[in-house]
Design an enzyme around this catalytic site. Structure first.
Site, PDB file in Angstrom:
ATOM      1  N   HIS A  12       0.824  -1.208   0.000  1.00 19.15           N
ATOM      2  CA  HIS A  12       0.000   0.000   0.000  1.00 19.15           C
ATOM      3  C   HIS A  12       0.868   1.274   0.000  1.00 19.15           C
ATOM      4  CE1 HIS A  12      -0.187  -0.503   4.681  1.00 19.15           C
ATOM      5  NE2 HIS A  12       0.821   0.274   4.353  1.00 19.15           N
ATOM      6  N   HIS A  59      -0.783   5.702   9.138  1.00 18.53           N
ATOM      7  CA  HIS A  59       0.615   6.157   9.138  1.00 18.53           C
ATOM      8  C   HIS A  59       0.702   7.567   9.697  1.00 18.53           C
ATOM      9  CE1 HIS A  59       0.085   3.149   5.993  1.00 18.53           C
ATOM     10  NE2 HIS A  59       1.336   2.818   6.159  1.00 18.53           N
ATOM     11  N   HIS A 193      10.919  -2.969   3.669  1.00 16.60           N
ATOM     12  CA  HIS A 193      11.414  -1.586   3.596  1.00 16.60           C
ATOM     13  C   HIS A 193      11.762  -1.069   4.972  1.00 16.60           C
ATOM     14  CE1 HIS A 193       7.097  -0.898   4.402  1.00 16.60           C
ATOM     15  NE2 HIS A 193       7.253   0.424   4.467  1.00 16.60           N
ATOM     16  N   GLU A 240       5.111  -4.400   8.703  1.00 20.54           N
ATOM     17  CA  GLU A 240       3.686  -4.294   8.332  1.00 20.54           C
ATOM     18  C   GLU A 240       3.137  -5.596   7.756  1.00 20.54           C
ATOM     19  OE1 GLU A 240       3.361   0.357   6.837  1.00 20.54           O
ATOM     20  OE2 GLU A 240       3.446  -1.232   5.369  1.00 20.54           O
TER      21      GLU A 240
HETATM   22 FE   LIG Z   1       2.319   1.198   5.400  1.00 14.29          FE
END
Ligand SMILES: [Fe+2]
Lengths: 279, 113
Positions: A12, A59, A193, A240
């Protein structure tokens, strides 16, 4: 009774939405990424779900640190895309599947899983981008949504095992809903990431590929990993991926991996998707 | 649980960081509203003062020192909103985290030529 017609795991990354906004979909940087989603989009169009239950994290756009729900479920009639600093995006509001949402809340709490219940709330790229990747940019979304937020920002984040349990319960809850809704469940976030600290820019292509292959029928090791394992293998923000476990646990023990796609880097992130059906 | 804060070069947003960076993150969070973005642009220092930032925090924000902001408890998801007011590219912010030149960062970390 409502039926789960499939499960989707997907990135996402906010840059995906920005690339769509700026018309960069066909540029060399982005085309291979978006092309890989075409079969997923087609699958969704063929399957015609009525509702998408979307598991994602905020976020720092909707929830601040003044209150951090570990899990939250939306029961709103409509969800507006939140302003993430760049002003509103040209993304239509998302209609809520109110009755199903409340049913899920009832079932979760009855079974000792106690989320925050959100009656008026906006949604960030964590929900917007998966919807855009699988449904394009229609004038009206063809599905209603049930947003489910998982805290992946402030520690302690929930354990992968708790995410798994949530998925198991969600399945029971969805399948006990009196209606004939066709439900797709979307686990979002990742892949590898890291945005902060001197390991920033960490991408683990091997681990990402193994995840996309393994999450279908070799999921046990991912279910049993610690949070630390996730951070080590996938980076601090790559953790995540625990939200895909919610989706996976809501599916059968054996599933069919219908589609898979991987591309890196999307911005600073390993990116991709799987589409699963009960075998 | 095992301690996920112990992975090298990986600052996780635990209670200490959350407490330490609270004001800076709250200031950055507020930039989600257009009127706050306008106030930030009109008089940045006064805006930062209104959120009670320390001299050190103010200096880091005003220098757009992304590395320092995180060292002081800033969480990237909040402070990214500063990059929406005063545009900065995500990979430049990443390079600053890694304390690398942008071109080297793109090549060595992200595998881009
Ligand atoms: Fe995210």
């Amino acid at each position: 009774m409502a039926e789960i017609i499939g499960g989707v795991g997907t990135s996402h990354v906010p840059s995906i939405g920005i690339a769509i906004d700026k018309g960069l979909v066909d540029t060399p940087d982005w085309k291979p990424f978006f092309d890989g989603y075409i079969p997923g989009k087609q699958w969704m169009a063929d399957k015609k779900p009525d509702v998408a239950v979307v598991i994602f994290n905020d976020h720092g756009n909707t929830f601040f640190l003044d209150r951090v729900p570990t899990f939250a479920v939306g029961v709103a009639e409509s969800y507006t895309p939140v302003d993430e600093g760049w002003g509103p995006r040209a993304v239509p509001d998302f209609e809520g599947a109110v009755d199903l949402s409340w049913h899920l809340v009832d079932q979760l709490v009855d079974n000792h899983f106690d989320p925050m219940v959100c009656r008026e709330i906006e949604v960030d790229h964590g929900l917007q981008v998966p919807m855009e990747l699988f449904f394009g940019r229609p004038e009206h979304w063809p599905v209603k949504v049930v947003p489910i937020w998982v805290n992946t920002i402030q520690y302690p984040i929930p354990t992968p095992q708790r995410c798994w349990e949530m998925g198991k319960l969600l399945r029971k809850a969805i399948e006990s809903f009196p209606g004939d809704e066709r439900v797709v469940i979307m686990g979002t976030g990742g892949l590898s990431h890291q945005l902060q600290g001197s390991r920033a820019g960490f991408i683990n292509r091997e681990a990402d590929q193994a995840w996309l292959d393994g999450i279908a029928n070799d999921y046990e090791k991912y279910r049993d990993m610690t949070r630390e394992d996730y951070v080590e293998q996938f980076g601090s923000e790559g953790a995540e991926l625990i939200m895909w476990l919610v989706m996976r646990a809501a599916m059968d023990d054996k599933v069919e991996l219908k589609h898979k796609h991987y591309y890196a880097p999307a911005s600073m992130t390993g990116a991709g998707m799987v589409v699963l059906e009960n075998a | 649980m095992s301690d996920p804060t112990q992975i090298p070069e990986t600052p996780l947003f635990d209670r200490e960081r959350s407490k330490q960076g609270y004001r800076m993150n709250k200031m950055a969070m507020s930039l989600g509203k257009p009127e706050n973005r306008a106030a930030f642009k009109a008089d940045e220092e006064a805006f930062l003062d209104s959120y009670g930032l320390s001299a050190e925090e103010k200096a880091a924000v005003m220098a757009r020192d992304w590395h320092r902001m995180v060292a002081l408890g800033g969480n990237l998801f909040f402070i990214l909103k500063i990059a929406a007011v005063d545009p900065a590219v995500m990979t430049e912010i990443g390079a600053a985290q890694a304390q690398m030149e942008h071109a080297d960062f793109l090549k060595q970390r992200l595998g881009k030529e």
